[in-house]
Design an enzyme around this catalytic site. Sequence first.
Site, short mmCIF file in Angstrom:
data_model
loop_
_atom_site.label_atom_id
_atom_site.label_comp_id
_atom_site.label_asym_id
_atom_site.label_seq_id
_atom_site.Cartn_x
_atom_site.Cartn_y
_atom_site.Cartn_z
N TYR A 23 -36.24 -4.16 77.06
CA TYR A 23 -37.51 -3.86 76.41
C TYR A 23 -37.80 -2.36 76.29
O TYR A 23 -38.79 -1.98 75.67
CB TYR A 23 -38.66 -4.57 77.13
CG TYR A 23 -38.89 -5.96 76.60
CD1 TYR A 23 -39.40 -6.17 75.32
CD2 TYR A 23 -38.55 -7.08 77.37
CE1 TYR A 23 -39.59 -7.46 74.83
CE2 TYR A 23 -38.73 -8.37 76.88
CZ TYR A 23 -39.25 -8.54 75.61
OH TYR A 23 -39.43 -9.81 75.11
N GLU A 62 -24.72 -27.36 92.42
CA GLU A 62 -24.78 -26.87 91.05
C GLU A 62 -26.18 -26.90 90.47
O GLU A 62 -26.63 -25.93 89.85
CB GLU A 62 -23.85 -27.71 90.15
CG GLU A 62 -23.92 -27.31 88.68
CD GLU A 62 -23.13 -28.23 87.75
OE1 GLU A 62 -23.32 -28.11 86.53
OE2 GLU A 62 -22.34 -29.06 88.24
N ASP A 96 -21.27 -31.35 89.21
CA ASP A 96 -21.09 -32.51 88.32
C ASP A 96 -19.60 -32.81 88.16
O ASP A 96 -18.75 -31.92 88.20
CB ASP A 96 -21.69 -32.23 86.95
CG ASP A 96 -23.21 -32.29 86.95
OD1 ASP A 96 -23.79 -32.86 87.89
OD2 ASP A 96 -23.82 -31.74 86.00
#
Length: 411
Positions: free
Chosen positions: A154, A240, A292
């Site tokens: 920014y 995870e 996963d």
Amino acid sequence: MSKKKADADLAGITKKKIKTVEEVLAKVKRLADRVKQEPDVVRTLADLNLPHSCREVIDKDANAVLDEIESAILLVAASILQGDGFSYSLPSRSKNNQLYVPELDRIVLKDSISQRPFANTSSCRKAVITTRILQLVHELCTKRIHVTKRDLFYTDVKLFEDQGNSDAILDDLACMLGCTRSSLHVVASEKGVVVGRLTFREDGDFIDCGRMGVGGKAIPPNIDKVTEITSDAMFVLLVEKDAAFMRLAEDRFYNTYPCIIITAKGQPDVATRLFLKKLKSTLKIPVLALVDSDPYGLKILSVYMKGSMNMSYDSSNLTTPDIKWLGVRPSDLDRFNIPNQCRLPMTEEDVKTGRKLLEEEFVKANPLWVKELEIMVTTRVKAEIQALSSFGFQYLSQQYLPLKLQEGDWI
């Protein structure tokens, strides 16, 4: 398989086999004892006779970074005065310039250099952004203050256009100056969280991660301010996803099975990777991973262990070797009789990613990883950690994980 037999198998691997806490943790304790006995010998690139020259970065203080920036600008000025034009010499971070080193078990960056000239339409804008970020980092190091990557973006939105542009060049500069990204006094926003049997001081404030509720304690972006780490945990459980983290935190899994639970809520950020490495090296306890059962879960695990392509120049500081893959593994789907409706078909992109992983040198180095990935790619089936909730919301903390720990079922 008949439903009756499946139910019998499921009963056989759950409640009937869960033993006392001491028996569940017996194999974890043996693993922890082995980790504590490992010598504190850290091999570096300098110890190896590699066919390629490689580049690594180190932590540098503000004065050292200022010296590097001023030296880089002097080289640019000298090049202009000699009539060679305005250009930066930067280490290439492309995939072709990266190398997996089995002896170190991580990805490193080779020493190929690329040019970023101002007088070239394809690199002119990047040369300007590079100069602007050098100026900003010089200001930060001079004032001894830290900002987030978002803050940096920014400061000049019109020039940077997208935060991805400023983030990428920040990595280029860390590599060029030979320092870690945190040495540039630019940090990522807080993302990772930790809960469990851990206390430390953050910039002097005492933090008890066992009293942080379900949400846990945000991992501080400036890991250098984390001191006096103490714990009676037997292992670190690296998770995870945030949903699984919240389930384990709410169930106070760490009170029954003494551990520290960490998540980066998906793709690991730098602060979480640094924090995990600091815990492992300080406490000398094993790290077990719960991800996963899909190619992306294994990719996330590999980033923690071997490093990422994007930040291979800093792999020595960011990687935590020898993380054990606890679950959810492809072989678990049949072993725990995960219902078909909770198993998801892999897309062509999933299969492609899985096959690419099988071609990676760090995967080939672990035959058990290869076996699990081959099951996944062959069956074309994946599953999330949340698939275990089909047996009950607390099945993860009360049955699945205790059984995996009890059997020492990690690779």
